[in-house]
Design a protein around this motif. Structure first.
Motif, PDB file in Angstrom:
ATOM      1  N   ARG A   1      -3.231  -6.982 -13.552  1.00  0.00           N
ATOM      2  CA  ARG A   1      -4.013  -5.770 -13.280  1.00  0.00           C
ATOM      3  C   ARG A   1      -3.128  -4.530 -13.116  1.00  0.00           C
ATOM      4  N   ALA A   2      -1.866  -4.638 -13.496  1.00  0.00           N
ATOM      5  CA  ALA A   2      -0.892  -3.568 -13.229  1.00  0.00           C
ATOM      6  C   ALA A   2      -1.320  -2.213 -13.773  1.00  0.00           C
ATOM      7  N   ALA A   3      -2.024  -2.194 -14.907  1.00  0.00           N
ATOM      8  CA  ALA A   3      -2.422  -0.923 -15.526  1.00  0.00           C
ATOM      9  C   ALA A   3      -3.680  -0.331 -14.883  1.00  0.00           C
ATOM     10  N   LYS A   4      -4.276  -1.069 -13.968  1.00  0.00           N
ATOM     11  CA  LYS A   4      -5.510  -0.620 -13.308  1.00  0.00           C
ATOM     12  C   LYS A   4      -5.194  -0.063 -11.921  1.00  0.00           C
ATOM     13  N   PRO A   5      -6.202   0.507 -11.224  1.00  0.00           N
ATOM     14  CA  PRO A   5      -5.929   1.188  -9.941  1.00  0.00           C
ATOM     15  C   PRO A   5      -5.477   0.237  -8.834  1.00  0.00           C
ATOM     16  N   PHE A   6      -4.677   0.788  -7.927  1.00  0.00           N
ATOM     17  CA  PHE A   6      -4.303   0.132  -6.671  1.00  0.00           C
ATOM     18  C   PHE A   6      -4.843   1.024  -5.558  1.00  0.00           C
ATOM     19  N   ILE A   7      -5.872   0.574  -4.864  1.00  0.00           N
ATOM     20  CA  ILE A   7      -6.583   1.389  -3.880  1.00  0.00           C
ATOM     21  C   ILE A   7      -6.362   0.820  -2.480  1.00  0.00           C
ATOM     22  N   VAL A   8      -5.945   1.705  -1.557  1.00  0.00           N
ATOM     23  CA  VAL A   8      -5.658   1.298  -0.185  1.00  0.00           C
ATOM     24  C   VAL A   8      -6.837   1.633   0.719  1.00  0.00           C
ATOM     25  N   VAL A   9      -7.243   0.649   1.544  1.00  0.00           N
ATOM     26  CA  VAL A   9      -8.272   0.853   2.558  1.00  0.00           C
ATOM     27  C   VAL A   9      -7.617   0.647   3.920  1.00  0.00           C
ATOM     28  N   ASP A  10      -7.568   1.701   4.727  1.00  0.00           N
ATOM     29  CA  ASP A  10      -7.011   1.587   6.077  1.00  0.00           C
ATOM     30  C   ASP A  10      -8.132   1.156   7.012  1.00  0.00           C
ATOM     31  N   CYS A  11      -8.187  -0.140   7.299  1.00  0.00           N
ATOM     32  CA  CYS A  11      -9.300  -0.682   8.080  1.00  0.00           C
ATOM     33  C   CYS A  11      -9.302  -0.207   9.528  1.00  0.00           C
ATOM     34  N   SER A  12      -8.168   0.277  10.010  1.00  0.00           N
ATOM     35  CA  SER A  12      -8.120   0.768  11.395  1.00  0.00           C
ATOM     36  C   SER A  12      -8.311   2.271  11.468  1.00  0.00           C
ATOM     37  N   GLY A  13      -8.361   2.946  10.329  1.00  0.00           N
ATOM     38  CA  GLY A  13      -8.423   4.402  10.331  1.00  0.00           C
ATOM     39  C   GLY A  13      -9.771   4.978   9.965  1.00  0.00           C
TER      40      GLY A  13
ATOM     41  N   VAL B   1     -14.408   0.587  -3.436  1.00  0.00           N
ATOM     42  CA  VAL B   1     -14.578  -0.587  -4.296  1.00  0.00           C
ATOM     43  C   VAL B   1     -14.802  -0.148  -5.739  1.00  0.00           C
ATOM     44  N   ASP B   2     -15.602   0.895  -5.931  1.00  0.00           N
ATOM     45  CA  ASP B   2     -15.810   1.433  -7.285  1.00  0.00           C
ATOM     46  C   ASP B   2     -14.491   1.932  -7.874  1.00  0.00           C
ATOM     47  N   ALA B   3     -13.721   2.622  -7.039  1.00  0.00           N
ATOM     48  CA  ALA B   3     -12.460   3.191  -7.515  1.00  0.00           C
ATOM     49  C   ALA B   3     -11.466   2.108  -7.912  1.00  0.00           C
ATOM     50  N   ALA B   4     -11.549   0.937  -7.272  1.00  0.00           N
ATOM     51  CA  ALA B   4     -10.602  -0.150  -7.542  1.00  0.00           C
ATOM     52  C   ALA B   4     -11.048  -1.069  -8.669  1.00  0.00           C
ATOM     53  N   ASP B   5     -12.189  -0.820  -9.261  1.00  0.00           N
ATOM     54  CA  ASP B   5     -12.742  -1.730 -10.269  1.00  0.00           C
ATOM     55  C   ASP B   5     -11.716  -2.026 -11.368  1.00  0.00           C
ATOM     56  N   GLY B   6     -11.477  -3.306 -11.592  1.00  0.00           N
ATOM     57  CA  GLY B   6     -10.496  -3.741 -12.581  1.00  0.00           C
ATOM     58  C   GLY B   6      -9.102  -3.905 -12.010  1.00  0.00           C
ATOM     59  N   GLY B   7      -8.874  -3.343 -10.818  1.00  0.00           N
ATOM     60  CA  GLY B   7      -7.541  -3.368 -10.214  1.00  0.00           C
ATOM     61  C   GLY B   7      -7.501  -4.139  -8.913  1.00  0.00           C
ATOM     62  N   THR B   8      -6.783  -3.564  -7.943  1.00  0.00           N
ATOM     63  CA  THR B   8      -6.539  -4.234  -6.666  1.00  0.00           C
ATOM     64  C   THR B   8      -7.029  -3.371  -5.519  1.00  0.00           C
ATOM     65  N   LEU B   9      -7.737  -4.004  -4.576  1.00  0.00           N
ATOM     66  CA  LEU B   9      -8.160  -3.350  -3.343  1.00  0.00           C
ATOM     67  C   LEU B   9      -7.288  -3.909  -2.222  1.00  0.00           C
ATOM     68  N   PHE B  10      -6.498  -3.034  -1.604  1.00  0.00           N
ATOM     69  CA  PHE B  10      -5.598  -3.458  -0.531  1.00  0.00           C
ATOM     70  C   PHE B  10      -6.222  -3.105   0.810  1.00  0.00           C
ATOM     71  N   LEU B  11      -6.539  -4.118   1.606  1.00  0.00           N
ATOM     72  CA  LEU B  11      -7.150  -3.935   2.915  1.00  0.00           C
ATOM     73  C   LEU B  11      -6.053  -3.997   3.975  1.00  0.00           C
ATOM     74  N   ASP B  12      -5.585  -2.838   4.397  1.00  0.00           N
ATOM     75  CA  ASP B  12      -4.516  -2.780   5.390  1.00  0.00           C
ATOM     76  C   ASP B  12      -5.104  -2.950   6.783  1.00  0.00           C
ATOM     77  N   GLU B  13      -4.441  -3.771   7.608  1.00  0.00           N
ATOM     78  CA  GLU B  13      -4.915  -4.129   8.950  1.00  0.00           C
ATOM     79  C   GLU B  13      -6.354  -4.627   8.897  1.00  0.00           C
ATOM     80  N   VAL B  14      -6.548  -5.652   8.060  1.00  0.00           N
ATOM     81  CA  VAL B  14      -7.891  -6.199   7.856  1.00  0.00           C
ATOM     82  C   VAL B  14      -8.456  -6.802   9.135  1.00  0.00           C
ATOM     83  N   GLY B  15      -7.596  -7.143  10.091  1.00  0.00           N
ATOM     84  CA  GLY B  15      -8.069  -7.681  11.363  1.00  0.00           C
ATOM     85  C   GLY B  15      -8.887  -6.692  12.162  1.00  0.00           C
TER      86      GLY B  15
END
Length: 437
Positions: free
Chosen positions: A176-188, A217-231
């Protein structure tokens, strides 16, 4: 198979290949190796450890894992991750070594295939997450395996260890390298707005004039959704995330129509997520969906031998025009500090030093490292030869007693005695009573 036939086989391979004998001497290389290594002179007849590592002895006698030694013992193909010297600097490569046997079953030579690890190169060149320590190399092995499979990854590590950089490396090395990498700050993000941030909203969902909003989630379609501090993900959202993971489906607030997203989930936490799940603070079913492939991102105190490499890289980025150097005393302080803030804290020390240092030499007083942090209870790695080398260099030129030396290094006399005992193997009973260096 005769050497000439093996050499011909190598030339037909698209990856870099080397043929060498049981004494590590290179017999033949293919064109792909010449293009990758770009040697200025012929490598034929030279040893593999000299060409690849600039060592004067085999890897297993230089503190590394040697695939030839392992293959000689097992008689089978062996694989290791190595740091090689290349025209582009040091890069991680994946080595596959296969023994070649004669009719009597004796090993006569070895064929080595080299595969550059592109995510490792991306880390070292773009993100300053570098290292050669055993804990770092173990993490790199896991990253390589994780990148090859499109499964959920959970990164465990303290704050400041670089979990987002590791997530980026996995993304860049995957399909998925050519697709988006989207960060979600779960604590922010507040719980009130979390759902719309993650899934977006339909036009007019909360007011007649409200416009449609695209979610992460829409922005990450085809790529990776990174859930930071998912706890820290709100419990109310965990069931919806679980449904997304299990079915790939979700609903925007204000709409009854399901939407689908093709995404890979990489999560990170600085908490014990299983403990939170057992305590009812995190859904167990979601925990098991996220924890398919866990990777531990080591704290900096477990890889102190990587600090010279990190310091060099960070200073080049902070002050590329100044050619700053770190004195042996300052490097010793940097390598004997426990780093509760990890790489982020190391960066802070160096940024302050850049401001306080008026010439080109960074000394201990420029670092502003808290006093006496290297107490007897400090956890340090088993292999800290680099710290010992720094101390030896200081001792060779320092004139004065140990009280003055401890003050210069910014550590207590007790800590200094312990370091000297480790350096000289002085028994505990003899640590006191030595006033002069």
């Amino acid at each position: 198979m005769p050497f000439t036939e093996l050499a011909s086989f190598l030339q037909a391979q698209s990856e870099p290949h080397i043929l060498f004998d049981t004494q590590y001497r290179i017999i033949a290389v293919n064109q792909a190796f010449r293009k990758y290594c770009n040697p200025q002179t012929s490598v034929i007849g030279r040893t593999c450890y000299e060409v690849s590592h600039n060592y004067d002895m085999p890897c297993d006698r230089s503190g590394e894992t040697c695939p030839l030694a392992k293959s000689r013992r097992s008689g089978k193909t062996e694989r290791v991750l190595h740091m090689h010297h290349t025209p582009n600097g040091e890069e991680y490569v994946s080595i596959e070594l296969t023994p070649v046997k004669n009719e009597s079953g004796e090993i006569t030579c070895f064929v080595e295939k080299i595969e550059p690890v592109k995510m490792a190169k991306g880390i070292t060149e773009r993100n300053s997450l570098q290292g050669q320590s055993p804990s770092f190399e173990h993490m790199m092995h896991q990253i390589g395996k994780a990148a090859s499979a499109d499964i959920s990854i959970l990164l465990y590590g303290e704050s400041g260890t670089g979990k987002e950089l590791v997530a980026q490396a996995i993304h860049r090395a995957g399909k998925r390298a050519a697709k988006p990498f989207i960060v979600v700050d779960c604590s922010g993000i507040s719980e009130t707005y979390f759902e719309t941030e993650l899934f977006g909203q339909e036009k007019g969902a909360f007011s007649k004039t409200g416009s449609a909003k695209k979610g992460l989630v829409d922005a990450a379609d085809g790529g990776t959704l990174f859930l930071d501090e998912v706890g820290d993900l709100p419990l109310s959202m965990q069931s919806k995330l679980l449904r997304l993971l299990e079915t790939g489906a979700y609903r925007r607030p204000g709409s009854a129509d399901p939407r689908r997203a093709d995404i890979r989930i990489i999560s990170a936490t600085s908490h014990d997520l299983k403990q939170k799940a057992d305590a009812g603070l995190f859904r167990k079913d979601l925990y098991y969906r996220l924890d398919i492939f866990p990777i531990h991102v080591p704290p900096l105190r477990d890889r102190l031998e990587d600090i010279p490499l990190l310091v060099t890289s960070l200073l080049k980025k902070m002050a590329p025009e100044r050619n700053l150097r770190v004195s042996p005393e300052a490097m010793y302080r940097l390598q004997t500090y426990p780093y509760p803030g990890n790489v982020r804290e190391l960066r802070n020390f160096l940024e302050r030093a850049c401001l306080l240092c008026d010439d080109s030499d960074i000394t201990p007083e420029h670092l502003l490292i808290p006093e006496d942090t290297t107490s007897a209870d400090t956890i340090v790695p088993a292999n800290f030869a680099s710290q010992q080398a720094s101390l030896r260099q200081i001792l060779a030129t320092f004139r004065g007693n140990r009280k003055k030396l401890a003050a210069m290094l910014g550590i207590s006399e007790r800590t200094l005695y312990r370091r000297l005992a480790e350096l000289h193997n002085i028994p505990d009973s003899e640590k006191s009573g030595h006033d002069e260096t």
